[in-house]
Design a protein around this motif. Structure first.
Motif, mmCIF file in Angstrom:
data_model
loop_
_atom_site.group_PDB
_atom_site.id
_atom_site.type_symbol
_atom_site.label_atom_id
_atom_site.label_comp_id
_atom_site.label_asym_id
_atom_site.label_seq_id
_atom_site.Cartn_x
_atom_site.Cartn_y
_atom_site.Cartn_z
ATOM 1 N N GLY A 139 0.796 -1.220 0.000
ATOM 2 C CA GLY A 139 0.000 0.000 0.000
ATOM 3 C C GLY A 139 0.827 1.267 0.000
ATOM 4 O O GLY A 139 0.347 2.321 -0.425
ATOM 5 N N LEU A 140 2.067 1.184 0.470
ATOM 6 C CA LEU A 140 2.942 2.354 0.456
ATOM 7 C C LEU A 140 3.576 2.599 -0.914
ATOM 8 O O LEU A 140 4.118 3.663 -1.173
ATOM 9 C CB LEU A 140 4.081 2.206 1.480
ATOM 10 C CG LEU A 140 3.733 2.320 2.953
ATOM 11 C CD1 LEU A 140 4.997 2.131 3.799
ATOM 12 C CD2 LEU A 140 3.075 3.645 3.280
ATOM 13 N N LEU A 141 3.507 1.598 -1.785
ATOM 14 C CA LEU A 141 4.133 1.741 -3.098
ATOM 15 C C LEU A 141 3.419 2.768 -3.967
ATOM 16 O O LEU A 141 2.184 2.793 -4.032
ATOM 17 C CB LEU A 141 4.122 0.401 -3.849
ATOM 18 C CG LEU A 141 5.205 -0.592 -3.482
ATOM 19 C CD1 LEU A 141 4.904 -1.949 -4.117
ATOM 20 C CD2 LEU A 141 6.581 -0.091 -3.908
ATOM 21 N N ARG A 147 2.305 4.202 -9.763
ATOM 22 C CA ARG A 147 2.594 4.764 -11.092
ATOM 23 C C ARG A 147 4.016 4.453 -11.559
ATOM 24 O O ARG A 147 4.327 4.601 -12.733
ATOM 25 C CB ARG A 147 2.398 6.278 -11.087
ATOM 26 C CG ARG A 147 0.969 6.682 -10.897
ATOM 27 C CD ARG A 147 0.851 8.184 -10.921
ATOM 28 N NE ARG A 147 -0.532 8.582 -10.676
ATOM 29 C CZ ARG A 147 -0.942 9.817 -10.636
ATOM 30 N NH1 ARG A 147 -0.078 10.802 -10.798
ATOM 31 N NH2 ARG A 147 -2.201 10.101 -10.415
ATOM 32 N N GLU A 148 4.856 4.084 -10.628
ATOM 33 C CA GLU A 148 6.251 3.783 -10.964
ATOM 34 C C GLU A 148 6.356 2.365 -11.530
ATOM 35 O O GLU A 148 5.799 1.425 -10.976
ATOM 36 C CB GLU A 148 7.137 3.905 -9.718
ATOM 37 C CG GLU A 148 7.157 5.287 -9.098
ATOM 38 C CD GLU A 148 7.827 6.319 -9.983
ATOM 39 O OE1 GLU A 148 8.769 5.968 -10.720
ATOM 40 O OE2 GLU A 148 7.396 7.493 -9.939
ATOM 41 N N GLU A 149 7.064 2.226 -12.640
ATOM 42 C CA GLU A 149 7.202 0.923 -13.297
ATOM 43 C C GLU A 149 7.800 -0.129 -12.367
ATOM 44 O O GLU A 149 7.361 -1.278 -12.365
ATOM 45 C CB GLU A 149 8.035 1.047 -14.581
ATOM 46 C CG GLU A 149 7.330 1.799 -15.683
ATOM 47 C CD GLU A 149 6.002 1.166 -16.097
ATOM 48 O OE1 GLU A 149 5.922 -0.077 -16.202
ATOM 49 O OE2 GLU A 149 5.033 1.930 -16.288
ATOM 50 N N GLU A 150 8.799 0.255 -11.586
ATOM 51 C CA GLU A 150 9.419 -0.690 -10.657
ATOM 52 C C GLU A 150 8.416 -1.172 -9.613
ATOM 53 O O GLU A 150 8.410 -2.348 -9.234
ATOM 54 C CB GLU A 150 10.633 -0.059 -9.982
ATOM 55 C CG GLU A 150 11.400 -1.037 -9.118
ATOM 56 C CD GLU A 150 12.647 -0.436 -8.491
ATOM 57 O OE1 GLU A 150 13.212 -1.106 -7.605
ATOM 58 O OE2 GLU A 150 13.059 0.678 -8.862
ATOM 59 N N ALA A 151 7.540 -0.276 -9.161
ATOM 60 C CA ALA A 151 6.511 -0.664 -8.188
ATOM 61 C C ALA A 151 5.537 -1.654 -8.822
ATOM 62 O O ALA A 151 5.162 -2.654 -8.198
ATOM 63 C CB ALA A 151 5.768 0.567 -7.687
ATOM 64 N N LYS A 152 5.140 -1.375 -10.054
ATOM 65 C CA LYS A 152 4.239 -2.298 -10.764
ATOM 66 C C LYS A 152 4.866 -3.682 -10.881
ATOM 67 O O LYS A 152 4.197 -4.697 -10.673
ATOM 68 C CB LYS A 152 3.914 -1.760 -12.162
ATOM 69 C CG LYS A 152 3.034 -0.540 -12.174
ATOM 70 C CD LYS A 152 2.835 -0.057 -13.604
ATOM 71 C CE LYS A 152 2.149 1.281 -13.653
ATOM 72 N NZ LYS A 152 2.057 1.803 -15.030
ATOM 73 N N ALA A 153 6.145 -3.710 -11.200
ATOM 74 C CA ALA A 153 6.843 -4.989 -11.344
ATOM 75 C C ALA A 153 6.908 -5.740 -10.019
ATOM 76 O O ALA A 153 6.728 -6.966 -9.988
ATOM 77 C CB ALA A 153 8.250 -4.753 -11.898
ATOM 78 N N ALA A 185 13.655 -2.293 -1.927
ATOM 79 C CA ALA A 185 13.508 -1.486 -3.142
ATOM 80 C C ALA A 185 13.216 -0.033 -2.792
ATOM 81 O O ALA A 185 13.743 0.891 -3.436
ATOM 82 C CB ALA A 185 12.408 -2.062 -4.026
ATOM 83 N N MET A 186 12.393 0.203 -1.768
ATOM 84 C CA MET A 186 12.070 1.564 -1.337
ATOM 85 C C MET A 186 13.297 2.279 -0.779
ATOM 86 O O MET A 186 13.477 3.474 -0.998
ATOM 87 C CB MET A 186 10.961 1.542 -0.281
ATOM 88 C CG MET A 186 9.614 1.149 -0.815
ATOM 89 S SD MET A 186 8.447 0.956 0.565
ATOM 90 C CE MET A 186 6.902 0.893 -0.334
ATOM 91 N N ILE A 187 14.126 1.554 -0.073
ATOM 92 C CA ILE A 187 15.348 2.141 0.471
ATOM 93 C C ILE A 187 16.311 2.478 -0.668
ATOM 94 O O ILE A 187 16.918 3.546 -0.676
ATOM 95 C CB ILE A 187 15.990 1.198 1.514
ATOM 96 C CG1 ILE A 187 15.099 1.133 2.768
ATOM 97 C CG2 ILE A 187 17.406 1.647 1.867
ATOM 98 C CD1 ILE A 187 15.482 0.050 3.764
#
Length: 113
Positions: A56-58, A61-67, A81-83
């Motif tokens: 839920g924090l992702l 819209r970011e492609e890496e988040a979608k992946a 990944a967030m770090i």
């Protein structure tokens, strides 16, 4: 009351969160997370206190988040990944003693003020 705003000054919604807090007379600590980065402890706390978990924090819209979502990444993988790439975290996030909320919609932050 302690108030922290995790802020991206390039984001119009995040700038509106600054304005909302100022209009309410709240002197918030503003953290520009793209400069400051994230640490595991803060992300763990926000994932729990927002009630949305790491997925839920992702910022979807970011492609890496979608992946990450598509491949069913674990919380540990998402946090790492967030770090590594702070832009993956949705914004703005407001945190108070009453919890934390992602400011989308912006009025949701009023619940914890």
């Amino acid at each position: 009351m302690s108030v922290t705003l995790y802020h991206n000054p390039k984001c119009s919604t995040s700038r509106k969160a600054v304005d909302l807090l100022q209009d309410k007379g709240i002197d918030a600590e503003v953290v520009e997370y793209l400069k400051a980065g994230w640490d595991a402890e803060t992300l763990n706390r926000l994932a729990k206190s927002t009630g949305v978990g790491f997925t839920g924090l992702l910022r979807k819209r970011e492609e890496e988040a979608k992946a990450l979502i598509e491949r069913g990444a674990s919380d540990d993988e998402i946090r790492a990944a967030m770090i590594a790439n702070p832009v993956l975290v949705e914004r703005p996030i407001v945190e108070t003693d009453k919890g934390a909320r992602i400011g989308r919609p912006l009025d949701s932050v009023l619940e914890i003020l």
